[in-house]
Design a protein around this motif. Structure first.
Motif, short mmCIF file in Angstrom:
data_model
loop_
_atom_site.label_atom_id
_atom_site.label_comp_id
_atom_site.label_asym_id
_atom_site.label_seq_id
_atom_site.Cartn_x
_atom_site.Cartn_y
_atom_site.Cartn_z
N PRO B 229 0.84 -1.20 0.00
CA PRO B 229 0.00 0.00 0.00
C PRO B 229 0.88 1.25 0.00
N ARG B 230 0.35 2.32 -0.59
CA ARG B 230 1.07 3.60 -0.50
C ARG B 230 0.81 4.22 0.87
N VAL B 231 1.83 4.91 1.38
CA VAL B 231 1.74 5.45 2.74
C VAL B 231 1.97 6.95 2.73
N VAL B 232 1.09 7.68 3.39
CA VAL B 232 1.24 9.13 3.54
C VAL B 232 1.24 9.44 5.04
N VAL B 233 2.21 10.24 5.47
CA VAL B 233 2.36 10.53 6.90
C VAL B 233 2.37 12.04 7.13
N VAL B 234 1.58 12.48 8.10
CA VAL B 234 1.59 13.89 8.51
C VAL B 234 2.20 13.95 9.90
N ASP B 235 3.37 14.52 10.02
CA ASP B 235 4.08 14.57 11.31
C ASP B 235 5.24 15.57 11.19
N PRO B 236 5.40 16.46 12.16
CA PRO B 236 6.54 17.39 12.06
C PRO B 236 7.89 16.73 12.30
N ARG B 237 7.86 15.45 12.72
CA ARG B 237 9.12 14.73 12.91
C ARG B 237 9.28 13.65 11.85
N ARG B 238 10.54 13.37 11.53
CA ARG B 238 10.78 12.27 10.59
C ARG B 238 10.84 10.97 11.39
N THR B 239 9.69 10.47 11.77
CA THR B 239 9.57 9.26 12.58
C THR B 239 9.85 8.03 11.72
N PRO B 240 10.00 6.85 12.34
CA PRO B 240 10.14 5.62 11.53
C PRO B 240 8.97 5.45 10.57
N VAL B 241 7.80 5.89 10.99
CA VAL B 241 6.63 5.83 10.11
C VAL B 241 6.84 6.72 8.89
N ALA B 250 5.36 17.48 6.67
CA ALA B 250 5.80 17.90 8.02
C ALA B 250 5.35 19.33 8.29
N PRO B 251 4.07 19.52 8.60
CA PRO B 251 3.57 20.88 8.79
C PRO B 251 4.07 21.46 10.12
N LEU B 252 4.13 22.76 10.20
CA LEU B 252 4.44 23.41 11.48
C LEU B 252 3.38 23.03 12.49
N PRO B 253 3.76 22.78 13.76
CA PRO B 253 2.74 22.48 14.77
C PRO B 253 1.67 23.57 14.81
N GLY B 254 0.42 23.12 14.92
CA GLY B 254 -0.68 24.08 15.03
C GLY B 254 -1.37 24.38 13.71
N THR B 255 -0.90 23.78 12.61
CA THR B 255 -1.48 24.13 11.30
C THR B 255 -2.24 22.98 10.63
N ASN B 256 -2.60 21.95 11.41
CA ASN B 256 -3.26 20.79 10.82
C ASN B 256 -4.54 21.15 10.07
N GLN B 257 -5.30 22.09 10.63
CA GLN B 257 -6.57 22.43 10.01
C GLN B 257 -6.38 23.01 8.60
N ALA B 258 -5.35 23.84 8.45
CA ALA B 258 -5.06 24.41 7.13
C ALA B 258 -4.67 23.29 6.16
N LEU B 259 -3.84 22.38 6.63
CA LEU B 259 -3.39 21.27 5.79
C LEU B 259 -4.58 20.43 5.32
N LEU B 260 -5.46 20.10 6.26
CA LEU B 260 -6.61 19.24 5.90
C LEU B 260 -7.58 19.96 4.98
N ASN B 261 -7.78 21.26 5.23
CA ASN B 261 -8.62 22.01 4.31
C ASN B 261 -8.03 21.99 2.91
#
Lengths: 153, 760
Positions: B229-241, B250-261
């Motif tokens: 499967p293709r994988v998309v990750v939203v996280d400000p850190r480069r985690t193992p995921v 990797a959006p700036l913390p606090g901007t999830n709503q803008a990203l999802l819109n």
């Protein structure tokens, strides 16, 4: 035409209300939800004032000189304690109700004038005013029992 | 096999639509072989929300190990490092074995009668003086269903206080809130098997590799097999995921709503939507469409500081994959506009008509193993059985069930959320606070404030726990509790799978099960129903489970089909069908829904009249919200944004995992993680000890250069003070965090604190 009088009234009361939300945000900083929501609502009121700008440019505005008539009472100073918070929110509720009905009146005039631009402004701002009233009511319903029954001092 | 080094264990690759192969993981104490084990006792792991089925090895009345259950649908035999090492080892060490009571400022050992009489005396005194609102109950996501339900009945009608919540407020309140806002009720739509079936996996603020290691092993097995499967990750850190991702945003913390819109706008604009499904099964599409309209890729890229090309690529994967599975966790739940952003994930699925489909659905994740039960049973800020506090008939149902006057059940406003409970305690209107199975002196935001509240002279604090903690130290009465393996009960995992956990061994010393403690309190308080009979009519776990089954009858979380007998042997069993809402029918009917919903920007409640006027009648809500900038911003004085999170080796405040030698060695101390560029600019090398300061407090920790995006630093939240010499409070991440919460879910915002960093 007396629309200019009402636009002046609306303009003043929106600014008063925005100032009052900011005052409550500052005065009740220890209630983080009150602080942040009041700031959000104040900023949105600035947006309402801005939207009203072009309308005022077209119709002009007439500020009423007699403060006891057609003028929203200025918000004084925030109160302390749980009951104080409740009373301040209630004052905001009264001020917001005043702008709410003022928008309604202006909206009626806009319909009579078939002024589409003003109708759009009214419709978007009425939604936001409803949001202010709904939040204030929600927050007051939450606080009232604790403030009136269990709070000490 | 060293499962500390190899966290996820060996691969068992498989292709789409084939069964996930079984792999049985086992850990026994040194010197113990399988033939030494007296018996294996059925249970499930309580060290994350995955709820892996397992058996506890018992020898000579002691727990000596653990083994995954091959037949369990959740884990197919596997266990993670926390389960293998942290579940059973800690039971031997350093336990609370006798009640403690504060005398002349010092906690001293006492007997159960003295301790409980003190609790009951204070309780009755305050009820007489200022009524039920003087009482608050702050519980956990760690107890069993039977314990929560008993506590719920005690609090909601025995005492009659609205002030009940759990630390679930810190972990999964937003999951519950987003499910209620979109679908009308709590309840996880998707299931674990969807991992085996999906064509694309989206992880929104979810470092699954660290939070649910066995679930991630299931994903890794898909990634290693055919038809990856293709994988998309939203996280400000480069985690193992994120390292496994096709697209990492990797959006700036606090901007999830803008990203999802932005994602929603792109999916709508390209027409990757199911018009027929939207028309039949949803409400609010036009408003959603106009709300997201301004969020062009360029605009979003500027707010979030991401690449617009990556955003469009992610939208394309979402819009064009046949079956998309999304998961959401703390990167959304503990951040700015938490509920709004989590609802947008639901919206993405709704506009594609992809809810309840095999491989296509959404998992609004839980954090803790039994958090789902706190939410179901009413031990938190909800009414039992997903009942609606604003629906008079739902309150009457409960009153009939309990045979009490409906007026005794507080329902004039939503039950009080945890952050407000602490505020009332701070202000002195709550004067009796009973804390069970949680450690707020390390886990709540702004710890200096929490310690001050717990120390208040006029606040009577009861703490019930298995170990001495930073919180028990500040209590007036400490009640020693039995832990997992020492008591019987059920719990429900993140995909609604219910497991029975049997008692394997006796509790140490005088420790009692949480259920027995609550029942003892109820009996000493003399709670009665309308006929003068005892309010609580059960005496043991199975009796409580049967009472709960009745309470859940006819509600979305209906347990009536489940019994202890059915849960014995084989696999855990989900309540409800494998996937919810496969027919596109949602629990939004006005007389059935759990909540009438909120304005996502302010949390203003929707009134019953307004709700009914929308005539949802089984349709889902597409709730929209614009992006608002967060209140906490990086600035000249505090130029970095700090997020908090977990180590793969620890759980919560390490009460168990910190007492497992292997896990303790694997992650002994806290650290601060930052990007190589930021470290270079400040002249820091790996291991340099630095002071991380916010307006609220500071910690002193070594630097780890690594996974963060520029401008963002990370602190693990597990570390407190119980295992170090007292030398001030410079270790817990929550010294820095801010007292602020999401307007709808009321979940605290741990993921966004402005900090500065300097060498010590």
């Amino acid at each position: 035409m007396h629309l200019a009088t009402y636009l002046g009234l609306l303009h003043t009361s929106l600014r008063t209300l925005a100032g009052a939300f900011r005052e409550v945000a500052k005065g009740h900083g220890e209630e983080p939800d009150v602080r942040s929501t009041c700031e959000v609502l104040a900023n949105r009121l600035d947006g309402q004032v801005e939207k009203l700008g072009p309308i005022v440019d077209r119709y002009g505005e007439h500020r009423e000189s007699e403060p006891e008539r057609l003028h929203a009472a200025e918000f004084e100073q925030t109160r302390g304690g749980a009951v104080g918070l409740l009373r301040d929110l209630q004052d905001l509720y009264a001020l917001a109700s005043f702008t709410d009905i003022t928008w309604t009146v202006v909206g009626q005039a806009a319909q009579g004038l078939r002024d589409e631009e003003l109708l759009n402004v009214v419709s978007s701002c009425e939604k936001d005013t409803a949001r202010q009233l709904a939040w204030l009511k929600t927050r007051m319903k939450q606080s009232a029992p604790q403030a009136l029954i269990a709070a000490r001092g | 096999m060293d499962r500390i080094a190899d966290v996820w264990g060996p691969r068992t690759p498989h292709g789409r639509e084939t069964d996930w192969p079984v792999r049985v993981d086992q850990q026994l104490a040194d010197g113990i072989g399988e033939s030494d084990v007296d018996r294996w006792v059925q249970s499930a792991c309580v060290l994350c929300s995955n709820g892996c089925g397992c058996d506890i090895a018992v020898k000579d009345g002691r727990m000596v190990g653990v083994r995954g259950r091959a037949a369990d649908i959740v884990n197919h035999g596997r266990l993670g490092p926390k389960g293998l090492f942290g579940s059973w080892q800690a039971h031997r060490t350093d336990r609370l074995t006798k009640p403690l009571i504060r005398r002349h400022g010092v906690l001293v050992e006492t007997d159960w009668d003295t301790a409980m009489n003190e609790v009951v005396h204070r309780s009755q005194e305050l009820l007489a003086e200022s009524g039920p609102s003087s009482h608050g109950f702050y519980t956990s996501g760690q107890l069993f269903l039977e314990e929560y339900y008993t506590l719920g009945v005690i609090g909601k009608t025995g005492i009659g206080t609205p002030h009940m919540d759990g630390n679930t407020r810190l972990c999964t309140a937003t999951a519950a809130a987003a499910l209620k806002e979109s679908f009308g009720s709590d309840g996880q739509p998707a299931c674990h098997a969807d991992i085996d079936l999906c064509d694309a996996l989206f992880l929104f603020g979810h470092n699954m590799a660290a939070t649910q290691t066995v679930m991630w092993a299931r994903v890794l097995d898909r990634l290693a097999g055919p038809e990856r499967p293709r994988v998309v990750v939203v996280d400000p850190r480069r985690t193992p995921v994120a390292e496994s991702a096709d697209v990492h945003l990797a959006p700036l913390p606090g901007t999830n709503q803008a990203l999802l819109n932005g994602l929603l706008r792109a999916v709508i604009e390209h027409g990757w939507i199911d018009h027929d499904y939207i028309a039949r099964h949803t409400l609010g599409f036009e408003e959603l469409k106009s709300t997201v309209e301004p969020y062009t890729p360029e605009h979003v890229a500027e707010i979030c500081r991401i690449s617009p090309v990556d955003l469009l690529h992610a939208a394309e994967i979402f819009g064009t994959s046949r079956r998309v599975l999304s998961t959401v966790l703390q990167g959304f739940y503990q951040s700015h506009q938490a509920t709004a952003a989590s609802c947008q994930v639901n919206n993405l699925h709704l506009i594609r008509g992809m809810i309840g489909k095999p491989g296509g659905g959404v998992l609004q994740m839980n954090g803790q193993p039994t958090a789902q039960n706190t939410r179901e049973t009413g031990a938190d800020g909800d009414l039992p059985g997903f009942r609606n506090w604003d629906n008079e008939e739902h309150v009457r149902e409960l009153a009939r069930l309990w045979n009490v006057d409906p007026l005794t059940i507080p329902h004039w406003a939503p039950p009080t959320h945890a952050m407000q409970i602490w505020r009332y305690a701070e202000q002195g209107s709550i004067r009796f606070l009973w804390i069970s199975a949680t450690n707020p002196a390390v886990s709540l935001p702004e710890l200096a404030r929490i310690r001050d509240i717990l120390r208040k002279e006029d606040l009577f604090v009861v703490v019930q726990d298995g170990f001495p903690t930073e919180t028990t130290e500040l209590a007036d009465v400490v009640l020693p509790a039995a832990l997992w393996g020492e008591k019987q009960g059920t719990f429900t995992n993140l995909s609604r799978v219910v497991h029975l956990s049997e008692q394997a061994v006796e509790p140490p010393g005088e420790a009692r099960s949480d259920l027995d403690i609550f029942l003892d309190y109820a009996s000493r308080m003399g709670f009665r129903d309308r006929d003068g009979d005892p309010l609580i009519k059960w005496k043991d776990a199975e009796g409580a489970f049967d009472a709960w089954r009745e309470c859940s009858r006819g509600r979305p979380c209906d347990y009536t089909e489940l019994t202890y007998e059915k849960l014995r042997g084989g696999s855990g069993i989900a309540w409800g069908p494998e996937r919810l809402y496969a027919d596109g029918h949602f629990p939004t009917a006005a007389d059935y829904c759990e909540d009438y919903g909120h304005d996502l920007l302010t949390g203003a409640t929707v009134t019953p009249t307004e709700y009914k006027a929308q005539r949802p009648d089984g349709r889902a809500f597409l709730k929209a919200a614009e992006y608002l900038p967060p209140h906490e911003q990086a600035n000249a004085e505090y130029p970095f944004l700090c997020t908090t999170g977990r180590s793969v080796y620890h759980f919560h405040t390490r009460t168990k995992t910190g007492r497992s030698p292997e896990l303790r060695r694997a992650a002994p101390e806290p650290w601060v993680e930052m990007s190589p560029e930021d470290a270079a600019e400040l002249g820091f090398s790996d291991g340099d000890v630095v002071l991380v300061e916010s307006e609220r407090g500071s910690v002193e920790v070594p630097v780890r250069i690594g996974r963060c995006r520029g401008g963002v630093v990370f602190l693990p939240f597990h570390y407190g003070y119980w295992d170090v010499e007292p030398d001030g409070h410079q270790r817990a991440a929550n010294e820095l965090t801010r007292t602020e919460w999401d307007p709808v879910s009321k979940q605290p915002l741990y993921k966004i604190s402005a900090v500065r960093i300097r060498r010590t």
